[in-house]
Design a protein around this motif. Sequence first.
Motif, PDB file in Angstrom:
ATOM      1  N   ALA A  16       0.837  -1.207   0.000  1.00 22.72           N
ATOM      2  CA  ALA A  16       0.000   0.000   0.000  1.00 22.72           C
ATOM      3  C   ALA A  16       0.868   1.252   0.000  1.00 22.72           C
ATOM      4  CB  ALA A  16      -0.937  -0.002   1.211  1.00 22.72           C
ATOM      5  N   ARG A  17       1.936   1.250   0.782  1.00 21.37           N
ATOM      6  CA  ARG A  17       2.814   2.424   0.825  1.00 21.37           C
ATOM      7  C   ARG A  17       3.572   2.587  -0.484  1.00 21.37           C
ATOM      8  NH1 ARG A  17       3.135   0.727   6.405  1.00 21.37           N
ATOM      9  NH2 ARG A  17       5.094  -0.369   6.092  1.00 21.37           N
ATOM     10  N   LEU A  18       3.973   1.490  -1.096  1.00 22.12           N
ATOM     11  CA  LEU A  18       4.641   1.572  -2.397  1.00 22.12           C
ATOM     12  C   LEU A  18       3.687   2.156  -3.437  1.00 22.12           C
ATOM     13  CD1 LEU A  18       7.142   1.070  -4.096  1.00 22.12           C
ATOM     14  CD2 LEU A  18       6.369  -1.292  -4.419  1.00 22.12           C
ATOM     15  N   ALA A  19       2.413   1.776  -3.383  1.00 22.66           N
ATOM     16  CA  ALA A  19       1.417   2.334  -4.308  1.00 22.66           C
ATOM     17  C   ALA A  19       1.264   3.836  -4.087  1.00 22.66           C
ATOM     18  CB  ALA A  19       0.076   1.631  -4.125  1.00 22.66           C
ATOM     19  N   ILE A  20       1.165   4.257  -2.837  1.00 23.45           N
ATOM     20  CA  ILE A  20       1.030   5.681  -2.518  1.00 23.45           C
ATOM     21  C   ILE A  20       2.238   6.457  -3.039  1.00 23.45           C
ATOM     22  CG2 ILE A  20       1.013   7.364  -0.628  1.00 23.45           C
ATOM     23  CD1 ILE A  20      -0.501   5.133   1.028  1.00 23.45           C
ATOM     24  N   LEU A  21       3.430   5.965  -2.750  1.00 28.06           N
ATOM     25  CA  LEU A  21       4.651   6.655  -3.162  1.00 28.06           C
ATOM     26  C   LEU A  21       4.814   6.666  -4.673  1.00 28.06           C
ATOM     27  CD1 LEU A  21       6.971   5.307  -0.349  1.00 28.06           C
ATOM     28  CD2 LEU A  21       6.111   7.646  -0.582  1.00 28.06           C
ATOM     29  N   THR A  22       4.379   5.618  -5.335  1.00 26.39           N
ATOM     30  CA  THR A  22       4.461   5.569  -6.792  1.00 26.39           C
ATOM     31  C   THR A  22       3.558   6.638  -7.404  1.00 26.39           C
ATOM     32  OG1 THR A  22       5.017   3.222  -6.768  1.00 26.39           O
ATOM     33  CG2 THR A  22       4.132   4.102  -8.820  1.00 26.39           C
ATOM     34  N   HIS A  49      -1.422   4.579   6.603  1.00 27.30           N
ATOM     35  CA  HIS A  49      -0.169   4.487   5.837  1.00 27.30           C
ATOM     36  C   HIS A  49       0.454   5.874   5.638  1.00 27.30           C
ATOM     37  CE1 HIS A  49      -0.106   0.235   5.128  1.00 27.30           C
ATOM     38  NE2 HIS A  49      -1.347   0.261   4.690  1.00 27.30           N
ATOM     39  N   LEU A  50      -0.369   6.884   5.413  1.00 25.48           N
ATOM     40  CA  LEU A  50       0.171   8.235   5.268  1.00 25.48           C
ATOM     41  C   LEU A  50       0.849   8.692   6.550  1.00 25.48           C
ATOM     42  CD1 LEU A  50      -2.592  10.055   3.198  1.00 25.48           C
ATOM     43  CD2 LEU A  50      -0.294   9.392   2.441  1.00 25.48           C
ATOM     44  N   LEU A  53       4.238   7.100   6.658  1.00 26.43           N
ATOM     45  CA  LEU A  53       5.142   7.736   5.695  1.00 26.43           C
ATOM     46  C   LEU A  53       5.557   9.128   6.164  1.00 26.43           C
ATOM     47  CD1 LEU A  53       3.374   6.614   2.407  1.00 26.43           C
ATOM     48  CD2 LEU A  53       5.612   5.839   3.239  1.00 26.43           C
ATOM     49  N   GLU A  54       4.637   9.852   6.792  1.00 29.48           N
ATOM     50  CA  GLU A  54       4.963  11.172   7.325  1.00 29.48           C
ATOM     51  C   GLU A  54       5.944  11.040   8.487  1.00 29.48           C
ATOM     52  OE1 GLU A  54       2.587  15.220   8.435  1.00 29.48           O
ATOM     53  OE2 GLU A  54       1.800  13.369   9.315  1.00 29.48           O
ATOM     54  N   ASP A  55       5.703  10.091   9.380  1.00 28.06           N
ATOM     55  CA  ASP A  55       6.616   9.861  10.508  1.00 28.06           C
ATOM     56  C   ASP A  55       8.009   9.491  10.018  1.00 28.06           C
ATOM     57  OD1 ASP A  55       4.531  10.391  12.252  1.00 28.06           O
ATOM     58  OD2 ASP A  55       4.172   8.278  12.752  1.00 28.06           O
ATOM     59  N   GLY A  56       8.085   8.789   8.881  1.00 33.50           N
ATOM     60  CA  GLY A  56       9.369   8.401   8.312  1.00 33.50           C
ATOM     61  C   GLY A  56      10.028   9.496   7.490  1.00 33.50           C
ATOM     62  N   GLY A  57       9.370  10.647   7.379  1.00 35.87           N
ATOM     63  CA  GLY A  57       9.952  11.771   6.642  1.00 35.87           C
ATOM     64  C   GLY A  57       9.827  11.671   5.136  1.00 35.87           C
ATOM     65  N   LEU A  58       8.977  10.759   4.645  1.00 34.02           N
ATOM     66  CA  LEU A  58       8.871  10.559   3.198  1.00 34.02           C
ATOM     67  C   LEU A  58       7.812  11.426   2.536  1.00 34.02           C
ATOM     68  CD1 LEU A  58       9.282   6.683   2.983  1.00 34.02           C
ATOM     69  CD2 LEU A  58      11.016   8.456   2.946  1.00 34.02           C
ATOM     70  N   VAL A  59       6.793  11.829   3.291  1.00 35.78           N
ATOM     71  CA  VAL A  59       5.757  12.693   2.733  1.00 35.78           C
ATOM     72  C   VAL A  59       5.491  13.859   3.670  1.00 35.78           C
ATOM     73  CG1 VAL A  59       4.610  10.801   1.488  1.00 35.78           C
ATOM     74  CG2 VAL A  59       3.764  11.479   3.745  1.00 35.78           C
ATOM     75  N   ALA A  60       4.999  14.935   3.084  1.00 41.63           N
ATOM     76  CA  ALA A  60       4.542  16.097   3.844  1.00 41.63           C
ATOM     77  C   ALA A  60       3.031  16.190   3.646  1.00 41.63           C
ATOM     78  CB  ALA A  60       5.221  17.368   3.342  1.00 41.63           C
ATOM     79  N   ILE A  61       2.314  16.360   4.730  1.00 38.44           N
ATOM     80  CA  ILE A  61       0.859  16.433   4.679  1.00 38.44           C
ATOM     81  C   ILE A  61       0.431  17.822   5.109  1.00 38.44           C
ATOM     82  CG2 ILE A  61      -1.296  15.499   5.610  1.00 38.44           C
ATOM     83  CD1 ILE A  61       0.198  12.839   6.017  1.00 38.44           C
ATOM     84  N   GLU A  62      -0.420  18.437   4.296  1.00 43.71           N
ATOM     85  CA  GLU A  62      -0.923  19.774   4.589  1.00 43.71           C
ATOM     86  C   GLU A  62      -2.444  19.728   4.633  1.00 43.71           C
ATOM     87  OE1 GLU A  62      -0.932  24.252   2.661  1.00 43.71           O
ATOM     88  OE2 GLU A  62       0.461  22.762   1.902  1.00 43.71           O
ATOM     89  N   LYS A  63      -2.991  20.180   5.747  1.00 39.92           N
ATOM     90  CA  LYS A  63      -4.449  20.207   5.908  1.00 39.92           C
ATOM     91  C   LYS A  63      -4.917  21.648   5.834  1.00 39.92           C
ATOM     92  CE  LYS A  63      -4.454  16.001   8.582  1.00 39.92           C
ATOM     93  NZ  LYS A  63      -5.510  15.056   8.445  1.00 39.92           N
ATOM     94  N   THR A  64      -5.824  21.904   4.896  1.00 46.65           N
ATOM     95  CA  THR A  64      -6.378  23.239   4.709  1.00 46.65           C
ATOM     96  C   THR A  64      -7.891  23.129   4.537  1.00 46.65           C
ATOM     97  OG1 THR A  64      -6.091  23.107   2.310  1.00 46.65           O
ATOM     98  CG2 THR A  64      -4.278  24.093   3.564  1.00 46.65           C
ATOM     99  N   PHE A  65      -8.504  24.274   4.313  1.00 51.05           N
ATOM    100  CA  PHE A  65      -9.931  24.302   4.000  1.00 51.05           C
ATOM    101  C   PHE A  65     -10.108  24.922   2.620  1.00 51.05           C
ATOM    102  CE2 PHE A  65     -10.138  23.770   8.530  1.00 51.05           C
ATOM    103  CZ  PHE A  65     -11.253  22.968   8.703  1.00 51.05           C
ATOM    104  N   VAL A  66     -10.928  24.290   1.799  1.00 54.34           N
ATOM    105  CA  VAL A  66     -11.271  24.809   0.490  1.00 54.34           C
ATOM    106  C   VAL A  66     -12.787  24.981   0.481  1.00 54.34           C
ATOM    107  CG1 VAL A  66     -11.273  24.363  -1.994  1.00 54.34           C
ATOM    108  CG2 VAL A  66      -9.311  23.647  -0.601  1.00 54.34           C
ATOM    109  N   ARG A  67     -13.231  26.231   0.383  1.00 51.91           N
ATOM    110  CA  ARG A  67     -14.663  26.534   0.455  1.00 51.91           C
ATOM    111  C   ARG A  67     -15.313  25.893   1.678  1.00 51.91           C
ATOM    112  NH1 ARG A  67     -14.632  24.719  -5.047  1.00 51.91           N
ATOM    113  NH2 ARG A  67     -13.814  26.400  -6.299  1.00 51.91           N
ATOM    114  N   ARG A  68     -14.679  26.082   2.814  1.00 53.79           N
ATOM    115  CA  ARG A  68     -15.151  25.581   4.111  1.00 53.79           C
ATOM    116  C   ARG A  68     -15.135  24.067   4.254  1.00 53.79           C
ATOM    117  NH1 ARG A  68     -20.320  29.517   4.890  1.00 53.79           N
ATOM    118  NH2 ARG A  68     -19.161  31.451   4.673  1.00 53.79           N
ATOM    119  N   LYS A  69     -14.535  23.376   3.310  1.00 55.58           N
ATOM    120  CA  LYS A  69     -14.423  21.916   3.406  1.00 55.58           C
ATOM    121  C   LYS A  69     -12.960  21.567   3.675  1.00 55.58           C
ATOM    122  CE  LYS A  69     -17.644  19.694   0.587  1.00 55.58           C
ATOM    123  NZ  LYS A  69     -17.945  19.058  -0.693  1.00 55.58           N
TER     124      LYS A  69
END
Length: 106
Positions: A16-22, A49-50, A53-69
């Motif tokens: 699953a992580r290989l699929a995400i990273l690919t 899985h994200l 991957l974030e804990d391992g330093g492989l991905v950066a996750i950003e949480k925002t709001f788009v039109r209040r969602k």
Amino acid sequence: MRDDEPALDRLIHEPARLAILTVLSSVESADFVFLQRTTGLTKGNLSSHLSKLEDGGLVAIEKTFVRRKPNTSVALTAEGRERTARHWDQLDLMRARAQAPADDRP
């Protein structure tokens, strides 16, 4: 395993992580819904899985709001891009060694 054999990155090699990273290696960033659709993972499984991957330093996750969602955007870090590429290189090396004539194998 011998010292000259390629080592696979366990954090990346899980399917699953290989699929995400690919997927992430082919785009600048992707939102959670896109990743869920392209990988076929459930929300909970993808989220878990994200986090790894974030804990391992492989991905950066950003949480925002788009039109209040809420919107979660994920991108590979420089380290994630490098380690993913290295992982694919290791798999290619393993395949090449397996395809070599028996006399040429180390």
